[in-house]
Design a protein around this motif. Structure first.
Motif, PDB file in Angstrom:
ATOM      1  N   ALA A 247       0.830  -1.210   0.000  1.00 36.39           N
ATOM      2  CA  ALA A 247       0.000   0.000   0.000  1.00 36.39           C
ATOM      3  C   ALA A 247       0.863   1.259   0.000  1.00 36.39           C
ATOM      4  O   ALA A 247       1.905   1.324   0.677  1.00 36.39           O
ATOM      5  CB  ALA A 247      -0.920   0.001   1.212  1.00 36.39           C
ATOM      6  N   GLU A 248       0.435   2.255  -0.774  1.00 38.19           N
ATOM      7  CA  GLU A 248       1.118   3.547  -0.798  1.00 38.19           C
ATOM      8  C   GLU A 248       0.294   4.607  -0.065  1.00 38.19           C
ATOM      9  O   GLU A 248       0.830   5.360   0.739  1.00 38.19           O
ATOM     10  CB  GLU A 248       1.392   3.976  -2.233  1.00 38.19           C
ATOM     11  N   LYS A 249      -1.001   4.675  -0.343  1.00 38.35           N
ATOM     12  CA  LYS A 249      -1.857   5.673   0.302  1.00 38.35           C
ATOM     13  C   LYS A 249      -2.651   5.000   1.427  1.00 38.35           C
ATOM     14  O   LYS A 249      -3.348   4.007   1.207  1.00 38.35           O
ATOM     15  CB  LYS A 249      -2.814   6.290  -0.713  1.00 38.35           C
ATOM     16  N   TRP A 250      -2.530   5.567   2.632  1.00 41.52           N
ATOM     17  CA  TRP A 250      -3.174   5.004   3.813  1.00 41.52           C
ATOM     18  C   TRP A 250      -4.245   5.959   4.346  1.00 41.52           C
ATOM     19  O   TRP A 250      -4.001   7.162   4.490  1.00 41.52           O
ATOM     20  CB  TRP A 250      -2.140   4.775   4.921  1.00 41.52           C
ATOM     21  N   GLY A 251      -5.419   5.432   4.644  1.00 40.72           N
ATOM     22  CA  GLY A 251      -6.443   6.179   5.348  1.00 40.72           C
ATOM     23  C   GLY A 251      -6.388   5.823   6.826  1.00 40.72           C
ATOM     24  O   GLY A 251      -6.537   4.658   7.187  1.00 40.72           O
ATOM     25  N   VAL A 252      -6.132   6.818   7.661  1.00 38.63           N
ATOM     26  CA  VAL A 252      -6.016   6.597   9.108  1.00 38.63           C
ATOM     27  C   VAL A 252      -7.305   7.066   9.764  1.00 38.63           C
ATOM     28  O   VAL A 252      -7.614   8.268   9.759  1.00 38.63           O
ATOM     29  CB  VAL A 252      -4.802   7.342   9.691  1.00 38.63           C
TER      30      VAL A 252
END
Length: 344
Positions: A247-252
């Motif tokens: 994964a490159e883009k993470w939603g926290v």
């Protein structure tokens, strides 16, 4: 009889149909007394998901006992624990009644009605003895059976067992109580723990939090004894971590529910990862996340969102510790069960 506690790694469908009718004590007289003492005119009633259908009948019973100028309002917000209070309704009522859970957030406005079970636990305790090894055992249960906890301790001791119990941390109300997010009461000097209660989520979490202990499940509602087996569940979690490693883009995700926020953990992830984005939500559901263009998500809210609903999300949903494994900060074999400790 004994059987495997897990049929597969997917925890979405592990509820069992009840084999005993249960009647609850809604403590109506205590509620009425509080309403009268406070001269309350607006009363909020919040029920957990499985008991929302009882709400109108309880409201009717209270109307019959209170003055005509008292208004009762039912919360329609999802509710999965004492950490999940409807703060919008609470702020707009003189008295707020929370059914089904023990106190976690103390407030003069909140009345907690834990709804103790009337099911006799001792027949299934008798059956569970065949699964116990030796004479030392830890005993834990849920809020619904705490009214019989001391009796269960005495019952085991009368049969020669050395019963170990403790109260966990400040998130727990009673000695021997466990939550779906907290198993500190099982941190005792015994190699086995007897869990008395329904469902599989609590004992599975307990077994993962304390992997060195044998967890025997005595379910007095469904009249079955099982042994907690975490292997298939852990395979599911390892699979999610592996999927997220690229994964490159993470939603926290930061959950805004009053008892589920861990902002310091969310902020730390954002601070250390330029490709991580903070998403605030009250109710974390697959549909709400589907419109976010992320490769994976980290849930800093209630751990059970990840463990129970993980397979429903379209992208990997990880706990904070699983995230650290996925990005290489911790080794894969360090994977642990995510829990909540402390209060708010």
């Amino acid at each position: 009889m004994s059987q495997d506690a897990t049929s597969d790694g997917d925890l979405r469908n592990t509820g069992m149909s009840l084999k005993h009718d249960r009647e609850w004590d809604y403590e109506l007289e205590r509620i009425v007394e509080e309403v009268e003492d406070r001269d309350a005119k607006r009363v909020g009633l919040q029920f957990p998901e499985g008991l929302k259908r009882r709400g109108p009948a309880v409201a009717d019973d209270l109307r019959e006992r209170c003055d005509d100028d008292v208004t009762f309002m039912l919360s329609g917000q999802p509710c999965y624990g004492a950490c999940d209070l409807d703060t919008y309704l609470m702020r707009r009522t003189d008295v707020f009644v929370h059914f089904g859970h023990s106190p976690m957030k103390e407030s003069d406005k909140i009345i907690y009605v834990p709804l103790f079970s009337n099911v006799d636990p001792f027949p299934i305790l008798e059956d569970s003895l065949a699964e116990l090894d030796g004479d030392e055992v830890g005993l834990v249960t849920t809020a619904q059976h705490m009214n019989r906890f001391e009796d269960m301790c005495d019952w085991l001791e009368e049969r020669g067992y050395d019963v170990h119990t403790r109260r966990g941390d400040d998130r727990l109300t009673f000695e021997g109580q466990v939550l779906g997010c907290n198993y500190a009461s099982a941190d005792i000097d015994a190699d086995q723990v007897l869990y008395v209660g329904g469902g599989k989520f609590h004992p599975l979490g307990l077994a993962m939090e304390h992997p060195d202990k044998k967890v025997v499940i005595a379910d007095p509602v469904n009249n079955v004894v099982t042994i907690a087996d975490t292997e298939k569940f852990m395979k599911q979690r390892y699979a999610s971590v592996h999927k997220a490693m690229d994964a490159e883009k993470w939603g926290v995700i930061f959950c805004t529910k009053i008892g589920q926020g861990r902002m310091e953990i969310a902020e730390k992830i954002i601070e250390d990862n330029d490709n991580a984005y903070l998403i605030t939500m009250d109710e974390v559901t697959p549909d709400r996340l589907r419109n976010f263009d992320m490769d994976a998500f980290v849930n800093t809210g209630c751990p059970r969102i990840t463990t129970d609903d993980g397979p429903r999300f379209h992208k990997p949903m990880l706990t904070p510790q699983e995230y650290r494994i996925a990005v290489g900060d911790e080794p894969l074999d360090s994977l642990e069960f995510d829990t909540f400790h402390g209060t708010w």
